[in-house]
Motif scaffolding. Structure first.
Motif, PDB file in Angstrom:
ATOM      1  N   TYR A 571       6.196  13.209   3.946  1.00  0.00           N
ATOM      2  CA  TYR A 571       5.436  11.970   3.830  1.00  0.00           C
ATOM      3  C   TYR A 571       6.057  11.044   2.780  1.00  0.00           C
ATOM      4  O   TYR A 571       6.296   9.855   3.035  1.00  0.00           O
ATOM      5  CB  TYR A 571       3.993  12.304   3.469  1.00  0.00           C
ATOM      6  CG  TYR A 571       3.139  11.119   3.085  1.00  0.00           C
ATOM      7  CD1 TYR A 571       2.745  10.188   4.030  1.00  0.00           C
ATOM      8  CD2 TYR A 571       2.716  10.939   1.759  1.00  0.00           C
ATOM      9  CE1 TYR A 571       1.944   9.099   3.679  1.00  0.00           C
ATOM     10  CE2 TYR A 571       1.929   9.865   1.398  1.00  0.00           C
ATOM     11  CZ  TYR A 571       1.546   8.948   2.356  1.00  0.00           C
ATOM     12  OH  TYR A 571       0.766   7.873   2.008  1.00  0.00           O
ATOM     13  N   GLN A 593      -3.293  -2.694  -0.244  1.00  0.00           N
ATOM     14  CA  GLN A 593      -3.650  -2.022   0.999  1.00  0.00           C
ATOM     15  C   GLN A 593      -4.956  -2.551   1.593  1.00  0.00           C
ATOM     16  O   GLN A 593      -5.137  -2.552   2.812  1.00  0.00           O
ATOM     17  CB  GLN A 593      -3.787  -0.514   0.737  1.00  0.00           C
ATOM     18  CG  GLN A 593      -3.605   0.363   1.963  1.00  0.00           C
ATOM     19  CD  GLN A 593      -2.157   0.446   2.389  1.00  0.00           C
ATOM     20  OE1 GLN A 593      -1.254   0.219   1.589  1.00  0.00           O
ATOM     21  NE2 GLN A 593      -1.922   0.758   3.640  1.00  0.00           N
ATOM     22  N   ASP A 611       0.537   4.644   2.316  1.00  0.00           N
ATOM     23  CA  ASP A 611      -0.604   4.046   3.015  1.00  0.00           C
ATOM     24  C   ASP A 611      -1.677   5.049   3.396  1.00  0.00           C
ATOM     25  O   ASP A 611      -2.762   4.651   3.841  1.00  0.00           O
ATOM     26  CB  ASP A 611      -0.128   3.302   4.268  1.00  0.00           C
ATOM     27  CG  ASP A 611       0.776   4.150   5.146  1.00  0.00           C
ATOM     28  OD1 ASP A 611       1.070   5.305   4.780  1.00  0.00           O
ATOM     29  OD2 ASP A 611       1.214   3.651   6.200  1.00  0.00           O
ATOM     30  N   ASP A 612      -1.423   6.361   3.210  1.00  0.00           N
ATOM     31  CA  ASP A 612      -2.358   7.366   3.713  1.00  0.00           C
ATOM     32  C   ASP A 612      -3.099   8.152   2.641  1.00  0.00           C
ATOM     33  O   ASP A 612      -4.097   8.814   2.945  1.00  0.00           O
ATOM     34  CB  ASP A 612      -1.625   8.366   4.612  1.00  0.00           C
ATOM     35  CG  ASP A 612      -1.236   7.774   5.954  1.00  0.00           C
ATOM     36  OD1 ASP A 612      -1.782   6.712   6.318  1.00  0.00           O
ATOM     37  OD2 ASP A 612      -0.370   8.354   6.630  1.00  0.00           O
ATOM     38  N   TRP A 634     -13.280   9.563   4.649  1.00  0.00           N
ATOM     39  CA  TRP A 634     -12.111  10.025   3.913  1.00  0.00           C
ATOM     40  C   TRP A 634     -12.205  11.531   3.693  1.00  0.00           C
ATOM     41  O   TRP A 634     -13.295  12.064   3.453  1.00  0.00           O
ATOM     42  CB  TRP A 634     -12.004   9.311   2.574  1.00  0.00           C
ATOM     43  CG  TRP A 634     -11.746   7.833   2.699  1.00  0.00           C
ATOM     44  CD1 TRP A 634     -12.624   6.873   3.120  1.00  0.00           C
ATOM     45  CD2 TRP A 634     -10.521   7.160   2.406  1.00  0.00           C
ATOM     46  NE1 TRP A 634     -12.028   5.633   3.113  1.00  0.00           N
ATOM     47  CE2 TRP A 634     -10.734   5.775   2.670  1.00  0.00           C
ATOM     48  CE3 TRP A 634      -9.282   7.563   1.942  1.00  0.00           C
ATOM     49  CZ2 TRP A 634      -9.745   4.815   2.482  1.00  0.00           C
ATOM     50  CZ3 TRP A 634      -8.290   6.615   1.742  1.00  0.00           C
ATOM     51  CH2 TRP A 634      -8.521   5.255   2.021  1.00  0.00           C
ATOM     52  N   VAL A 662      -7.343  11.611   1.990  1.00  0.00           N
ATOM     53  CA  VAL A 662      -6.531  11.180   3.120  1.00  0.00           C
ATOM     54  C   VAL A 662      -7.276  10.077   3.859  1.00  0.00           C
ATOM     55  O   VAL A 662      -8.473  10.212   4.157  1.00  0.00           O
ATOM     56  CB  VAL A 662      -6.227  12.351   4.064  1.00  0.00           C
ATOM     57  CG1 VAL A 662      -5.331  11.896   5.213  1.00  0.00           C
ATOM     58  CG2 VAL A 662      -5.591  13.504   3.304  1.00  0.00           C
ATOM     59  N   ARG A 663      -6.578   9.022   4.152  1.00  0.00           N
ATOM     60  CA  ARG A 663      -7.151   7.857   4.821  1.00  0.00           C
ATOM     61  C   ARG A 663      -7.697   8.216   6.200  1.00  0.00           C
ATOM     62  O   ARG A 663      -7.098   9.033   6.926  1.00  0.00           O
ATOM     63  CB  ARG A 663      -6.078   6.773   4.961  1.00  0.00           C
ATOM     64  CG  ARG A 663      -6.512   5.508   5.686  1.00  0.00           C
ATOM     65  CD  ARG A 663      -5.370   4.514   5.768  1.00  0.00           C
ATOM     66  NE  ARG A 663      -4.215   5.035   6.475  1.00  0.00           N
ATOM     67  CZ  ARG A 663      -4.092   5.048   7.814  1.00  0.00           C
ATOM     68  NH1 ARG A 663      -5.085   4.583   8.574  1.00  0.00           N
ATOM     69  NH2 ARG A 663      -3.006   5.528   8.390  1.00  0.00           N
ATOM     70  N   ALA A 666      -5.467   9.031   9.542  1.00  0.00           N
ATOM     71  CA  ALA A 666      -4.099   9.412   9.201  1.00  0.00           C
ATOM     72  C   ALA A 666      -3.819  10.842   9.645  1.00  0.00           C
ATOM     73  O   ALA A 666      -4.706  11.695   9.649  1.00  0.00           O
ATOM     74  CB  ALA A 666      -3.874   9.288   7.700  1.00  0.00           C
ATOM     75  N   LEU A 668      -1.190  13.658   8.386  1.00  0.00           N
ATOM     76  CA  LEU A 668      -0.306  13.860   7.245  1.00  0.00           C
ATOM     77  C   LEU A 668       0.741  14.920   7.549  1.00  0.00           C
ATOM     78  O   LEU A 668       0.416  16.059   7.872  1.00  0.00           O
ATOM     79  CB  LEU A 668      -1.133  14.286   6.035  1.00  0.00           C
ATOM     80  CG  LEU A 668      -0.436  14.240   4.674  1.00  0.00           C
ATOM     81  CD1 LEU A 668      -0.115  12.797   4.291  1.00  0.00           C
ATOM     82  CD2 LEU A 668      -1.331  14.879   3.607  1.00  0.00           C
ATOM     83  N   THR A 698      -2.085   7.855  16.454  1.00  0.00           N
ATOM     84  CA  THR A 698      -1.365   7.641  15.196  1.00  0.00           C
ATOM     85  C   THR A 698       0.079   8.085  15.364  1.00  0.00           C
ATOM     86  O   THR A 698       0.346   9.132  15.958  1.00  0.00           O
ATOM     87  CB  THR A 698      -2.021   8.435  14.048  1.00  0.00           C
ATOM     88  OG1 THR A 698      -3.325   7.915  13.799  1.00  0.00           O
ATOM     89  CG2 THR A 698      -1.197   8.326  12.770  1.00  0.00           C
ATOM     90  N   VAL A 700       3.511   9.282  13.467  1.00  0.00           N
ATOM     91  CA  VAL A 700       4.004   9.906  12.238  1.00  0.00           C
ATOM     92  C   VAL A 700       5.521   9.887  12.285  1.00  0.00           C
ATOM     93  O   VAL A 700       6.115  10.303  13.290  1.00  0.00           O
ATOM     94  CB  VAL A 700       3.497  11.357  12.114  1.00  0.00           C
ATOM     95  CG1 VAL A 700       4.030  12.006  10.851  1.00  0.00           C
ATOM     96  CG2 VAL A 700       1.974  11.406  12.162  1.00  0.00           C
TER      97      VAL A 700
END
Length: 761
Positions: A571, A593, A611-612, A634, A662-663, A666, A668, A698, A700
């Motif tokens: 990440y 953000q 961003d995450d 979250w 963690v957003r 997202a 990860l 999403t 990645v």
């Protein structure tokens, strides 16, 4: 610089000329030149004895408009100047009518009135900020000095950020700031890294392109305006349109320089000898072996000042009393898998043999009488390397090359702020006032380019303290001398976030604080913060920062967060790539953000790591943390617990945890290696799914050399689907449940797709 006594009156001895109207407009290729008399012109007689302000408007890049305000235009250009990247193909449009003349670049326009001075900077039909009839001033003060100022309007609820690494209140509104590099620590209003650029959450930024002192009055000279002024006969500034803070930073760094890439190994834990401590090879080896015995991953060992002999800084000669076999020692350390960093600065002590060599050959800064400039602050009789002399650069870097040949990998480029401005003459004739801040740029550039040449561009990394606009091109920078307290930990974070909003992509700080010895609780909380920063270094002044010097829990906390950071490298390497390619900082202030969340924009006790991930360091002895979560669900990175936003939360955290979330939405990527940062980040990567909504998809990405591995993860009903491209290595998709452990998972390899059942709801 303030020129007024209240709103109506000038300070004693001050006089001001202001443009009153646009008398004539000249058009050239992609630019306007506005001729603005300082009084109404009713007849020919009014043109006599009448000063004129000349305003030149152009666009070096799309959505950027430059404005140059001049009184007398015949002055010779002063150097150095900021290096501005321009786009010769930018589409500039000019429109005119009887009342206005407008220059447009992309979505940004500058519209000037003809009958009375006034300029609106617009995004479409929306006014971002304005120069009013009282905004521009050509000033003469009581001592006969000349200044030029501009004042751009502040809207209701508008916030101003940036101006470099500043440790006071995060929002600049209500502050007077002079961009003048100084060695003032983190507990004063001085700064090591002054950047004449500010960012507004109204959709624009302003870069004042002067390396000398620029004075900013953010709502202080006039409450409704931001004033900036410089001494001399002209003022050059650029208005940069977003509309978002992220887009503003991208455009600003495109103008002034994007951060270079940094090597993967630099993301690991750095351990220092500290500053004035007693150490030799046996001490260094005991630290390194102690880290290994306690299963504490270590990537870089740093030798601070006293690797050289006292009173000899900097001659780049290892102290033979403590390091009789430097090349052999460095070889033994490298056999342990470590990289080596060495402290340097650009000051040459009189006792050093290099002083006489530099003086004889003209490599040191001279006075206007031709003597070597010297003083006794820091080192007895020290001189200053003149980096405006190409031969001096070659001479200085040749000494560093010897260290690289011995096995050094990186340099901590300390100092660079104490640069004289009176009675000195630079080799290339540079203006001393402009060289004060710019010196750091030349210093760091010389060392970084040496590393890039000798080690490869992707392996060059500094640990630099001083900088100005453009300095982001030579990373990494750290926050300077802070105290070992929770208060100083928080002020350090404010400085780092402010620097990130000034174009710098990577940032670090002294874990545990520099001055004094931290309380074990401060050290442990700072460890978590430091290892969730872009770069992580254990360093102090008069005491060591090995974790076991505090207590056994400090060892456990250091192990936990170091291994956590190493696992996050798939990440973090992507976030670091964004810093290099787009100019976005790895550690992002909440306004960057979430610019439209009014509760988030001014928060300065937490940040987004990329961003995450949201990180809120704990600044409290009892472990209480107050943190804000934007909208959505979250998920805590370590425990899997969920919290709902938007809103504030107050919770108590043990030493081995902190708010790190963690957003929502997202996925990860986590690495298969936890004991080093430089590994194949895509090989065996695990894609952790915590909160993906039905119908959501999403993407990645993980860098793989110059390419990237890419996965698309989506949810439909109770089914998770992931497909990969750009990798033939094994990978894994997992659903993380409460407690932070995988509740379900499936493995794959190659460019394949997998599915995983997820409970609905």
């Amino acid at each position: 610089m303030r020129f007024t006594d209240g709103y109506w009156q000038l300070l004693p001895g001050v006089s001001v000329l202001r443009p009153r109207l646009v008398e004539q407009v000249d058009q050239g290729p992609g630019r306007l030149v506005l001729h603005c008399p300082t009084a109404p012109i009713r007849h020919r007689g009014d043109t006599l004895n009448r000063p004129v302000v000349t305003v030149t408007v152009d666009s070096p890049a799309e959505d950027v408009i430059g404005v140059r305000i001049e009184h007398h235009t015949g002055r010779r250009p002063r150097r150095p100047s900021f290096e501005i990247s321009t786009d010769t193909d930018v589409d500039v449009r000019v429109t005119e009518d009887e009342e206005t003349v407008t220059l447009t670049s992309g979505g940004l326009s500058a519209r000037f009135r003809r009958d009375a001075w006034g300029c609106d900077f617009l995004a479409g039909d929306r006014v971002l900020t304005s120069s009013t009839p009282r905004s521009i001033g050509v000033v003469t003060d009581g001592e006969g000095r000349s200044f030029v100022h501009e004042q751009l309007g502040l809207g209701v609820g508008e916030h101003v950020f940036g101006l470099g690494e500043r440790f006071g209140a995060f929002v600049r509104n209500g502050q007077s700031v002079d961009t003048w590099n100084a060695d003032g620590g983190t507990s004063s209003d001085q700064s090591y890294k002054n950047v004449p650029f500010y960012l507004s959450d109204r959709g624009y930024g302003v870069f004042v392109a002067h390396p000398e002192r620029v004075s900013f009055e953010v709502g202080t000279e006039v409450v409704s305006r931001t004033q900036f002024s410089v001494e001399g006969q002209h003022l050059q500034y650029y208005v940069i349109h977003g509309p978002t803070p992220a887009e503003i930073l991208k455009r600003y760094t495109a103008l002034t320089g994007r951060p270079a890439t940094v090597p993967d190994w630099s993301y690991g834990l750095w351990l220092s000898t500290s500053f004035t401590t007693e150490y030799d090879e046996a001490t260094v080896t005991s630290f390194i072996d102690g880290m290994a015995e306690r299963d504490l991953p270590l990537s870089v060992f740093h030798f601070d000042c006293f690797w050289m002999r006292q009173f000899h800084w900097c001659d780049f000669v290892w102290d033979p009393a403590t390091f009789p076999d430097p090349a052999g020692m460095l070889g033994r350390l490298r056999e342990k898998g470590l990289r080596i960093s060495a402290w340097i600065n650009p000051y040459i002590a009189q006792r050093s043999e290099l002083f006489a060599e530099g003086a004889e050959n003209g490599y040191l800064l001279r006075t206007t009488e031709g003597d070597v400039w010297q003083w006794d602050m820091w080192q007895a009789g020290m001189g200053l390397v003149d980096f405006t002399n190409p031969d001096a650069v070659e001479w200085y870097t040749s000494k560093l090359k010897t260290l690289l040949d011995q096995g050094v990998d990186a340099f901590k480029t300390d100092f660079g702020e104490r640069i004289p401005t009176e009675g000195v003459r630079w080799h290339d004739g540079s203006d001393p006032q402009r060289m004060h801040n710019w010196y750091a740029q030349l210093y760091n550039k010389a060392v970084h380019e040496l590393l890039a040449t000798q080690r490869g561009a992707d392996q060059a990394v500094l640990f630099a303290r001083s900088a100005t606009a453009g300095g982001q091109a030579y990373p990494v920078h750290w926050g300077g001398d802070c105290e070992s307290t929770f208060v100083s930990m928080a002020e350090s974070l404010r400085g780092g976030l402010s620097l990130g909003l000034s174009g710098f992509g990577y940032w670090s700080h002294d874990i545990g604080g520099f001055e004094g010895t931290p309380d074990p609780a401060v050290f442990k909380r700072w460890v978590a913060f430091g290892l969730l920063s872009s770069h992580s270094r254990l360093h102090g002044s008069s005491s060591y920062r090995v974790p076991w010097a505090f207590d056994e829990e400090a060892v456990e906390v250091t192990r936990l967060f170091t291994r956590l950071k190493m696992s996050l490298m798939p990440y973090l390497s992507r976030v670091g790539r964004e810093a290099h390619e787009e100019g976005l900082p790895m550690m992002r202030a909440m306004v960057l953000q979430y610019p439209h969340d009014r509760s988030a924009v001014t928060v300065d006790t937490q940040y987004m790591l990329g961003d995450d991930l949201l990180v809120a360091p704990v600044f409290d002895l009892e472990g209480w943390a107050d943190y804000y979560l934007p909208d959505g669900t979250w998920t805590h990175l370590l425990t899997g617990e969920q919290r709902q936003g938007p809103g504030w939360h107050r919770e108590r955290y043990p030493m081995d945890s902190l708010p790190v979330f963690v957003r929502p939405g997202a996925v990860l990527p986590r690495g298969a290696v936890q004991d080093r940062p430089d590994y194949g980040h895509h090989d065996g990567v695990t894609l952790e799914v915590r909160e993906l909504a039905d119908g959501q998809s999403t993407t990645v990405t993980v860098p793989v050399g110059d390419q990237q591995a890419r996965w698309v993860v989506s949810r439909s009903g109770d089914t998770l689907t992931a497909s990969a491209e750009g990798t033939d290595r094994p990978w894994r998709l997992v659903l993380v449940g409460a407690g932070g452990a995988p509740s379900a998972g499936v493995s794959a390899s190659g460019a394949t797709s997998v599915t995983l059942r997820q409970p609905a709801g």
